[in-house]
Write a protein that holds these residues in place. Structure first.
Motif, PDB file in Angstrom:
ATOM      1  N   ASN A 149      -2.437  -5.845  -9.609  1.00 34.77           N
ATOM      2  CA  ASN A 149      -1.429  -6.276 -10.587  1.00 34.77           C
ATOM      3  C   ASN A 149      -0.627  -7.483 -10.096  1.00 34.77           C
ATOM      4  N   GLY A 150      -1.292  -8.406  -9.423  1.00 28.00           N
ATOM      5  CA  GLY A 150      -0.650  -9.625  -8.957  1.00 28.00           C
ATOM      6  C   GLY A 150       0.213  -9.459  -7.724  1.00 28.00           C
ATOM      7  N   GLN A 151       0.219  -8.274  -7.128  1.00 22.61           N
ATOM      8  CA  GLN A 151       1.055  -7.997  -5.964  1.00 22.61           C
ATOM      9  C   GLN A 151       0.193  -7.665  -4.746  1.00 22.61           C
ATOM     10  N   MET A 152       0.652  -8.122  -3.583  1.00 27.81           N
ATOM     11  CA  MET A 152      -0.004  -7.718  -2.343  1.00 27.81           C
ATOM     12  C   MET A 152       0.190  -6.215  -2.184  1.00 27.81           C
ATOM     13  N   THR A 153      -0.821  -5.558  -1.658  1.00 26.51           N
ATOM     14  CA  THR A 153      -0.728  -4.117  -1.426  1.00 26.51           C
ATOM     15  C   THR A 153      -1.394  -3.812  -0.098  1.00 26.51           C
ATOM     16  N   ASP A 154      -0.969  -2.745   0.555  1.00 27.71           N
ATOM     17  CA  ASP A 154      -1.508  -2.400   1.873  1.00 27.71           C
ATOM     18  C   ASP A 154      -2.875  -1.741   1.785  1.00 27.71           C
ATOM     19  N   THR A 155      -3.082  -0.924   0.743  1.00 24.01           N
ATOM     20  CA  THR A 155      -4.332  -0.173   0.657  1.00 24.01           C
ATOM     21  C   THR A 155      -4.820  -0.075  -0.786  1.00 24.01           C
ATOM     22  N   LEU A 156      -6.101   0.201  -0.892  1.00 17.91           N
ATOM     23  CA  LEU A 156      -6.713   0.617  -2.156  1.00 17.91           C
ATOM     24  C   LEU A 156      -7.443   1.898  -1.799  1.00 17.91           C
ATOM     25  N   GLY A 157      -6.859   3.036  -2.151  1.00 17.64           N
ATOM     26  CA  GLY A 157      -7.403   4.310  -1.687  1.00 17.64           C
ATOM     27  C   GLY A 157      -7.242   4.395  -0.180  1.00 17.64           C
TER      28      GLY A 157
END
Length: 173
Positions: A149-157
């Motif tokens: 969603n346009g945001q940096m994130t630490d993990t995907l699952g």
């Protein structure tokens, strides 16, 4: 005489105000010609252990690196063509393709929020990221950074997204 001149000016002004406005000229219609281009798209095998390359023909209006990358990502999200290929879809049918951006030699993939709820196991999540990474880095590029969603994130699952993925991160075991 002045009164007569004012009467003529008033009549002229009334006639000008009553005219319908001039019709605007319509913009010129620009048709974009679509061209068929072959791209290599990676899919997981039926055991979700290995990546398999498939040549797909995609339609593009321009052959820029960004347009080709987005077309390849769209083909990736659609899954392998035909049944009996021994390949699986990386995402469920009907799942929207992620948006792909290119800055220099770095790809940025923006997953829709739906990708966070896929509930794949560790091998499925790895295949999701690696099939797309290898698809995008097939012809050019250094690495792929994943966003949600346009945001940096630490993990995907269970998969760590803090660092960009490279070809070497996604070689067959």
């Amino acid at each position: 005489m002045v009164t007569f001149a004012l009467l003529l000016v008033s009549a002229y002004a009334y006639e000008v105000v009553q005219r319908p406005p001039a019709l605007p000229t319509p913009p010129a219609l620009e048709l974009s010609e679509r061209r068929a281009v072959k791209v290599t798209v990676y899919y997981p095998d039926t055991q979700v252990q290995n990546l398999r390359a498939v040549q797909r023909t995609v339609q593009v209006t321009e052959e820029t690196p960004t347009a080709l990358a987005q077309a390849a990502a769209n083909a990736w999200a659609q899954g392998p063509a035909g049944s009996g290929t021994g390949l699986l879809r990386a995402v469920p049918q009907g799942t929207a393709a992620p948006r792909v951006y290119l800055r220099g030699t770095h790809y940025f993939v923006d997953f829709p929020q739906a990708y966070t709820g896929l509930n794949y196991g560790a091998s499925g999540e790895r295949m999701l990221l690696c099939t797309l990474t290898r698809t995008l880095l097939e012809k050019r590029g250094q690495d792929v950074t994943f966003l949600v969603n346009g945001q940096m994130t630490d993990t995907l699952g269970r998969m760590d997204l803090r660092e960009p993925y490279t070809r070497q991160d996604c070689t067959d075991q």
